[in-house]
Design a protein around this motif. Structure first.
Motif, PDB file in Angstrom:
ATOM      1  N   GLU A   1       0.815  -1.206   0.000  1.00  0.00           N
ATOM      2  CA  GLU A   1       0.000   0.000   0.000  1.00  0.00           C
ATOM      3  C   GLU A   1       0.857   1.268   0.000  1.00  0.00           C
ATOM      4  OE1 GLU A   1      -3.924  -1.014   2.465  1.00  0.00           O
ATOM      5  OE2 GLU A   1      -2.100  -1.364   3.608  1.00  0.00           O
ATOM      6  N   PHE A   2       0.436   2.243  -0.775  1.00  0.00           N
ATOM      7  CA  PHE A   2       1.103   3.549  -0.743  1.00  0.00           C
ATOM      8  C   PHE A   2       0.896   4.213   0.621  1.00  0.00           C
ATOM      9  CE2 PHE A   2       0.133   3.551  -5.504  1.00  0.00           C
ATOM     10  CZ  PHE A   2       1.381   3.053  -5.816  1.00  0.00           C
ATOM     11  N   THR A   3      -0.283   4.041   1.167  1.00  0.00           N
ATOM     12  CA  THR A   3      -0.604   4.611   2.477  1.00  0.00           C
ATOM     13  C   THR A   3      -1.234   3.535   3.342  1.00  0.00           C
ATOM     14  OG1 THR A   3      -1.033   6.776   1.486  1.00  0.00           O
ATOM     15  CG2 THR A   3      -1.863   6.404   3.712  1.00  0.00           C
TER      16      THR A   3
ATOM     17  N   GLY B  76      -4.655   2.775  -2.700  1.00  0.00           N
ATOM     18  CA  GLY B  76      -3.851   2.359  -3.853  1.00  0.00           C
ATOM     19  C   GLY B  76      -2.562   1.698  -3.415  1.00  0.00           C
ATOM     20  N   GLY B  77      -1.933   1.003  -4.366  1.00  0.00           N
ATOM     21  CA  GLY B  77      -0.706   0.299  -4.043  1.00  0.00           C
ATOM     22  C   GLY B  77      -0.020  -0.235  -5.271  1.00  0.00           C
ATOM     23  N   SER B  78       1.033  -0.997  -5.042  1.00  0.00           N
ATOM     24  CA  SER B  78       1.841  -1.518  -6.138  1.00  0.00           C
ATOM     25  C   SER B  78       2.633  -2.708  -5.625  1.00  0.00           C
ATOM     26  CB  SER B  78       2.790  -0.435  -6.650  1.00  0.00           C
ATOM     27  OG  SER B  78       3.727  -0.962  -7.568  1.00  0.00           O
TER      28      SER B  78
ATOM     29  N   SER C  90       7.593   8.004  -5.843  1.00  0.00           N
ATOM     30  CA  SER C  90       6.745   8.205  -7.016  1.00  0.00           C
ATOM     31  C   SER C  90       5.611   9.160  -6.666  1.00  0.00           C
ATOM     32  CB  SER C  90       6.167   6.871  -7.487  1.00  0.00           C
ATOM     33  OG  SER C  90       5.163   7.070  -8.449  1.00  0.00           O
TER      34      SER C  90
ATOM     35  N   THR D 166       2.860   9.545  -8.547  1.00  0.00           N
ATOM     36  CA  THR D 166       1.552   9.068  -9.040  1.00  0.00           C
ATOM     37  C   THR D 166       1.324   7.582  -8.801  1.00  0.00           C
ATOM     38  OG1 THR D 166       2.459   8.672 -11.257  1.00  0.00           O
ATOM     39  CG2 THR D 166       1.492  10.839 -10.819  1.00  0.00           C
ATOM     40  N   GLY D 167       2.228   6.910  -8.086  1.00  0.00           N
ATOM     41  CA  GLY D 167       1.967   5.518  -7.735  1.00  0.00           C
ATOM     42  C   GLY D 167       2.667   4.492  -8.591  1.00  0.00           C
ATOM     43  N   ASN D 168       3.883   4.788  -9.050  1.00  0.00           N
ATOM     44  CA  ASN D 168       4.641   3.823  -9.843  1.00  0.00           C
ATOM     45  C   ASN D 168       5.531   2.918  -8.987  1.00  0.00           C
ATOM     46  OD1 ASN D 168       4.152   3.917 -12.744  1.00  0.00           O
ATOM     47  ND2 ASN D 168       4.694   6.091 -12.544  1.00  0.00           N
TER      48      ASN D 168
ATOM     49  N   VAL E 176       6.346   1.624  -4.445  1.00  0.00           N
ATOM     50  CA  VAL E 176       6.491   2.044  -3.054  1.00  0.00           C
ATOM     51  C   VAL E 176       7.976   2.303  -2.782  1.00  0.00           C
ATOM     52  CG1 VAL E 176       4.459   0.824  -2.249  1.00  0.00           C
ATOM     53  CG2 VAL E 176       6.657  -0.352  -2.273  1.00  0.00           C
TER      54      VAL E 176
END
Length: 670
Positions: free
Chosen positions: A137-139, A149-151, A223, A225-227, A229
């Motif tokens: 997770e980004f957050t 959101g996440g990656s 990142s 924009t979420g590319n 963590v």
């Protein structure tokens, strides 16, 4: 990682953070890790009797207390080994392993398979509450819906063109770069104030800074924009010390609030709920850098710190414990930190010790006695010492003694990685410790029928004797009612893997620690105080029956031990404890720290005369100690007249009473 939804109509494991450095604070401290549970049903569920853990057997997992999770709601379980309420008796591993969830009937309702975490403070969660797909997770969203959101991509760390170090001339330029193939939205974020970088602070594609004064830089690739963590930040300290550096330098870097904030700062003297912050056991995250005396960086890594000591927390200069852990990224601090112990090159924890009760005077009392015995006597566990210069967020905070700790980490570092041990760190021998082995030992030495051979089987009497000699010589009257550290390896059981080190240490041993509470130069007792009677027969001298010295009284009554103690102590006093040898070591240690001690005391508005006075008092104690101890032994053990004795050794290797002389001619008594 992989997760299995065993029952979509029951509570689910929804999110996990394996290394909670400083994302989630609970009761002013950071739980090591946490797991979020989610209730996907349309009714509230009480988790009383549910179990969670890292074993696939419900009976081996932690039983949760009564707590309601509302329909569509969340519950955070703190995995920090506190074993109290929602604080479990286990931590979530930063590498392999599983998390299991069982209902009150013992049925497994969910399971999450873990792999190595990408970075501290990164949570792994379902893409939305209850979903089958997972990502980093980004957050993190502990206690609330997964929706940030996440990656599954982890960004790299930035590169510094010049490492941190101790410098004497300006650095033209330090460049901070990232790989060329990064997405357009990726940038390098940085700070100079010790806080973690973020997208809302300084940032750029290519960073470069000229450095001409002490500067700390923390940087990470992020990142917009979420590319991906971010990986952990990288920290480098560029130290410009105002004096010639003759000892190693330690740079501590953290958010200042963790050290000095009136509510959560561990160095703050603010009283909250009746207790000053510095008396708390709180741990705080920080980056730790170590530079050799030549200014070369040995390591820079993330760790934790906490204030060290008990009564010494009241001192103006606080001592600090430093912890490494694999959940921070590196399991140990690696380097040759102590010249007296070149074989110790990896430790899980260390102490920056200010000098204990002598911190605003002579500073070296404990280190002197430990080094004196540790470098002359075998079969002794003692804390090595190295003076260091310490900076916190680029600010000089003084000279400290870098020391080993007297706990399981000490045993592992000094005994070939030995981990299967029981440690007893009782502040008093009046009550047994929690460990089964110590309870057995305690009951044994309180049994009047216990023989000397029984004691020799249960404890390393040679180690005990030598530790006792050091405590008595150092006139440490804060012992043995305090600062006791004992250990032994756990027994070998059927099926255990062969372990020679473990097999060889099945007896209790003692680790020297904190020997300057009352000892040597502190004025609480006269230098002629009878330490022999104090240790072997305390009811004759003080405290009545208030303090239990049972094991010392008992050992003193065994003729075999008594005779060996007398022989050993008498030889030590005329060998490496003779004033010429001790003063030489004391003067060397004093000269090594004098200039930094002057600067340190100035920080706290303490006169440097206090340092000189403490050293003078220490020297007087050194000069009078052998004579006083010879007389005390003669009086207590009825040995008769004390006669001066010298033995000229020349180049010969000489032993007296089976004890080899280590410092040339014998100059003592008989």
């Amino acid at each position: 990682m992989a997760a299995g939804n065993i029952s979509a109509q029951s509570i689910l494991i929804n999110e996990v953070m394996q290394s909670n450095i400083d994302h989630l604070m609970v009761d002013n401290d950071f739980p090591d890790s946490w797991v979020e549970l989610y209730n996907p049903t349309s009714a509230s569920i009480n988790v009383s009797g549910w179990r969670i853990g890292t074993k696939d057997d419900a009976g081996l997992c932690y039983r949760l207390p009564a707590a309601n999770i509302p329909a569509g709601g969340h519950l955070v379980v703190y995995c920090d080994k506190e074993a109290n309420g929602l604080h479990t008796d286990f931590r979530v591993d930063s590498g392999k392993g599983n998390i299991y969830l069982f209902d009150p009937q013992g049925t497994q309702v969910d399971m999450l398979a873990l792999k190595k975490m990408p970075a501290p403070n990164v949570a792994y969660g379902r893409t939305s509450d209850g979903a089958d797909e997972w990502y980093y997770e980004f957050t993190p969203t502990a206690g609330s819906a997964n929706q940030g959101g996440g990656s599954m991509t982890v960004l790299p760390q930035p590169e510094f063109s010049i490492k941190g170090g101790v410098y004497t001339s300006p650095i033209d330029m330090v460049y901070i770069t990232m790989p060329d193939d990064m997405p357009e939205d990726v940038t390098i974020c940085y700070t100079f104030d010790g806080t973690e970088p973020s997208l809302y602070k300084g940032r750029g594609k290519l960073l470069y800074f000229p450095i001409s004064r002490t500067t700390i830089i923390r940087a990470k690739i992020m990142s917009q924009t979420g590319n991906g963590v971010p990986a952990p930040s990288v920290t480098h300290s560029y130290i410009f010390h105002p004096r010639e550096v003759t000892m190693p330098v330690v740079s501590l870097v953290t958010d200042n609030k963790y050290m000095n904030d009136t509510k959560i700062g561990i160095l703050s003297s603010t009283v909250n709920d009746g207790v000053p912050n510095y008396m708390r056991k709180w741990r705080r995250p920080l980056n730790i850098e170590y530079f050799d005396a030549d200014g070369t960086q040995v390591f820079t890594q993330l760790g934790e710190t906490a204030v060290s000591g008990v009564s010494t927390r009241e001192q103006l200069q606080k001592s600090l414990k430093l912890y490494a852990n694999k959940r921070f990224g590196t399991k140990t601090f690696n380097g040759s930190f102590w010249k007296d112990k070149p074989e110790v090159t990896a430790v899980k924890s260390m102490v920056l010790r200010s000098g204990g009760n002598n911190s605003m005077s002579s500073r070296i009392n404990d280190a002197l006695v430990q080094r004196l015995f540790g470098t002359h006597v075998d079969n002794l566990d003692w804390q090595a010492y190295q003076p260091v210069i310490v900076y916190l967020n680029g600010k000089y905070i003084g000279e400290y003694g870098l020391r080993e700790r007297s706990d399981e980490d000490y045993v592992e570092a000094n005994y070939g990685g030995l981990e299967d041990v029981e440690l007893a760190d009782e502040t008093s021998y009046q009550t047994p410790g929690d460990g089964t082995l110590f309870r057995e030992f305690y009951n044994m030495y309180h049994n009047s029928r216990t023989s000397y051979s029984d004691m020799c089987e249960a404890m390393d009497t040679d180690n005990f004797l030598k530790s006792l000699a050091a405590e008595i010589y150092g006139m440490n009257t804060d012992y043995p009612t305090n600062n006791v550290s004992m250990w032994r390896a756990l027994p070998m059981a059927d099926g255990d893997k062969a372990d020679a080190m473990r097999e060889a240490h099945q007896q209790w041993r003692w680790i020297l620690k904190d020997m300057d509470r009352f000892g040597m130069s502190l004025p609480l007792y006269p230098r002629s105080f009878d330490m022999i009677r104090y240790m072997f027969h305390p009811d004759d001298i003080m405290f009545g029956g208030m303090r239990h010295f049972d094991i010392y009284e008992r050992m003193g009554k065994y003729s075999e031990f008594r005779e060996q103690f007398i022989k050993t102590m008498a030889i030590y006093l005329g060998d490496f404890l003779k004033p010429s040898v001790v003063n030489a070591m004391m003067n060397s240690m004093k000269e090594e720290i004098t200039e930094e001690a002057r600067a340190t005391l100035k920080l706290f508005n303490v006169s440097f005369n206090d340092f000189n006075s403490g050293i003078t008092s220490l020297e007087r104690a050194i000069n009078s100690r052998p004579e006083n101890l010879y007389k005390q032994m003669a009086d207590y053990f009825n040995l008769g007249a004390v006669l001066k004795m010298t033995v000229t050794t020349g180049d010969a290797d000489v032993s007296i009473n089976g004890i080899r002389l280590t410092e040339g001619d014998f100059d003592g008594s008989y």
